[in-house]
Write a protein that holds these residues in place. Structure first.
Motif, mmCIF file in Angstrom:
data_model
loop_
_atom_site.group_PDB
_atom_site.id
_atom_site.type_symbol
_atom_site.label_atom_id
_atom_site.label_comp_id
_atom_site.label_asym_id
_atom_site.label_seq_id
_atom_site.Cartn_x
_atom_site.Cartn_y
_atom_site.Cartn_z
ATOM 1 N N HIS A 41 0.824 -1.214 0.000
ATOM 2 C CA HIS A 41 0.000 0.000 0.000
ATOM 3 C C HIS A 41 0.862 1.270 0.000
ATOM 4 N N TRP A 42 1.909 1.257 -0.781
ATOM 5 C CA TRP A 42 2.768 2.435 -0.931
ATOM 6 C C TRP A 42 1.973 3.637 -1.413
ATOM 7 N N ILE A 43 0.890 3.390 -2.133
ATOM 8 C CA ILE A 43 0.052 4.495 -2.613
ATOM 9 C C ILE A 43 -0.452 5.337 -1.447
ATOM 10 N N ASP A 44 -0.695 4.729 -0.306
ATOM 11 C CA ASP A 44 -1.171 5.475 0.862
ATOM 12 C C ASP A 44 -0.096 6.421 1.389
ATOM 13 N N LYS A 45 1.170 6.011 1.315
ATOM 14 C CA LYS A 45 2.267 6.888 1.735
ATOM 15 C C LYS A 45 2.402 8.059 0.756
ATOM 16 N N LEU A 46 2.237 7.785 -0.539
ATOM 17 C CA LEU A 46 2.378 8.831 -1.548
ATOM 18 C C LEU A 46 1.239 9.850 -1.473
ATOM 19 N N THR A 47 0.019 9.380 -1.298
ATOM 20 C CA THR A 47 -1.124 10.292 -1.249
ATOM 21 C C THR A 47 -1.369 10.845 0.144
ATOM 22 N N GLY A 48 -0.827 10.176 1.157
ATOM 23 C CA GLY A 48 -0.924 10.691 2.519
ATOM 24 C C GLY A 48 -2.088 10.173 3.327
ATOM 25 N N SER A 49 -2.819 9.205 2.810
ATOM 26 C CA SER A 49 -3.915 8.584 3.557
ATOM 27 C C SER A 49 -4.415 7.382 2.759
ATOM 28 N N THR A 50 -5.428 6.711 3.284
ATOM 29 C CA THR A 50 -6.029 5.583 2.556
ATOM 30 C C THR A 50 -7.094 6.037 1.566
ATOM 31 N N ALA A 51 -7.455 7.319 1.575
ATOM 32 C CA ALA A 51 -8.649 7.779 0.865
ATOM 33 C C ALA A 51 -8.603 7.529 -0.634
#
Length: 427
Positions: free
Chosen positions: A381-391
């Motif tokens: 879930h690296w995408i959550d680190k890049l976007t800054g949340s799970t949203a």
């Protein structure tokens, strides 16, 4: 806030060129020298250009260490470390290398380590992945009095150099060092901030503090914001900060308007055009698609095995402003799909002023998932680190469209924009 930028208006350091009120902080005695240099020069002058033109008075009597990389160059493409080392007016005693290293020999996620620079004989200390007391110990070992930061940023929250800046500011407090930031342009303009704001629960080296995904600030402006909003919470107090601002730069200027030489800040940031799209298309690092690493157009080319023309058609159908998408095929020489021919899209930005890189990145994620059955997020879930949340991830998985995803971050983005305005130094 312990920063000499605050005393700027009282001291009237500049007559003002380009961005009126953008100035050198912490060097009142150098004011006339800066003014004389401005009168002789033209175009955009970087913080280092202006520091040198004023005779380095801001560093007088100090043992100086510089945090920099290959982008720390003059208009004549001489590295500032080489220039300062050869100038008897500066007591340069150390260099600090970030990710990719001081001379830029390391790939993503790596550094050059501890070394002696063969060109100058200066000790080079490695800052990569160090923060807090560990980084403070490096500054203490170096025995410098003042840490100078001069690195070209690209305007994205997850580009690690701004967090090197932040970590170094915190470490400077802990080590009792003075801190100076030499400003450079935001290559994709400073018109505005875009995209989601980091949730602190997702803080990593690709986002330490709650700023927007595309922050629309220069390094010196970020330093002022960090020092007032975040550094005291991390270090107990603000750092003793001085900034040397640009002259001749306007917030609407793209990099090609500056007349400055472009040096790739990292191996996969070859051109200012890469920087223009990066704050949106870097999100594909969080997926199983190639983000174009291993090609001559990283972050402009995106794709995977099994993708065909339908992705470009779906992306163009969104009507995103300022950009068109071309069906493209490419064979990465390293990273994802190394040596394999993949299909996807190439971004062609035809109206930079209208283009929103983050919204574009979201639109591409939405359409990729809809047209390609093989789409998947990275398992970590690296995408959550890049976007800054799970949203972003959870909304796209639930079938949300581009507008719905963007609306979800609107309130926090408005709050960040209000904070950001207090630290802007250019018109």
């Amino acid at each position: 806030m312990r920063t000499s930028e605050a005393s700027l208006s009282r001291r009237s350091l500049l007559a003002g060129t380009g961005a009126a009120g953008a100035a050198v902080a912490g060097a009142a005695a150098a004011g006339p020298a800066y003014a004389a240099a401005e009168a002789r020069g033209g175009g955009v002058r970087t913080g280092f250009d202006r520091l040198a033109a004023a005779g380095y008075r801001l560093l007088e009597g100090q043992r100086v260490g510089v945090v920099t990389n290959p982008t720390g160059v003059t208009r004549e493409v001489r590295h500032i470390v080489d220039v300062m080392h050869a100038d008897e007016r500066v007591n340069l005693t150390a260099v600090f290398g970030p990710e990719h290293g001081f001379r830029g020999t390391a790939q993503a996620g790596d550094s050059e380590g501890r070394s002696v620079d063969p060109a100058t004989g200066l000790p080079v200390f490695d800052t990569y992945l160090k923060s807090g007391q560990a980084l403070a110990a490096v500054f203490t070992e170096s025995a410098v009095d003042t840490v100078v930061f001069d690195i070209q940023d690209v305007g994205a929250r997850f580009y690690t150099y701004i967090w090197t800046l932040y970590d170094c500011m915190v470490a400077a407090v802990l080590a009792g060092k003075r801190f100076v930031v030499l400003d450079r342009p935001n290559p994709v303009t400073g018109r505005g901030a875009y995209g989601p704001v980091l949730d602190k629960a997702f803080a990593t080296f690709v986002g330490r503090e709650p700023i927007a995904q595309a922050h629309g600030m220069t390094a010196a402006e970020l330093a002022l914001l960090f020092n007032a909003e975040f550094v005291p919470g991390a270090a107990g107090r603000a750092v003793e900060l001085a900034t040397v601002s640009l002259s001749g730069w306007r917030r609407t200027d793209f990099f090609d308007a500056t007349g400055l030489p472009w040096v790739p800040p990292s191996p996969n940031m070859p051109t200012p055009e890469t920087a223009l799209v990066y704050s949106g298309t870097c999100l594909f690092e969080g997926t199983n698609l190639s983000e174009g690493r291993g090609t001559t157009r990283p972050f402009e080319l995106l794709g995977a095995e099994g993708i065909d023309r339908r992705w470009a058609e779906a992306a163009n159908a969104l009507g995103l402003p300022g950009v068109r998408f071309r069906e493209a095929y490419f064979t990465p020489t390293f990273s994802k799909f190394q040596g394999k021919t993949v299909g996807g899209v190439q971004l062609h930005v035809d109206d930079r002023a209208a283009y929103d890189p983050v919204r574009t990145g979201i639109g591409l994620l939405v359409t990729a998932k809809r047209v390609w059955s093989g789409f998947a997020w990275r398992p970590d879930h690296w995408i959550d680190k890049l976007t800054g949340s799970t949203a972003v991830r959870t909304m796209i998985d639930a079938g949300a469209g581009t507008d719905e995803v963007a609306a979800a971050w609107a309130d926090r983005l408005a709050e960040f924009r209000a904070v950001r305005r207090r630290y802007l130094r250019y018109r």
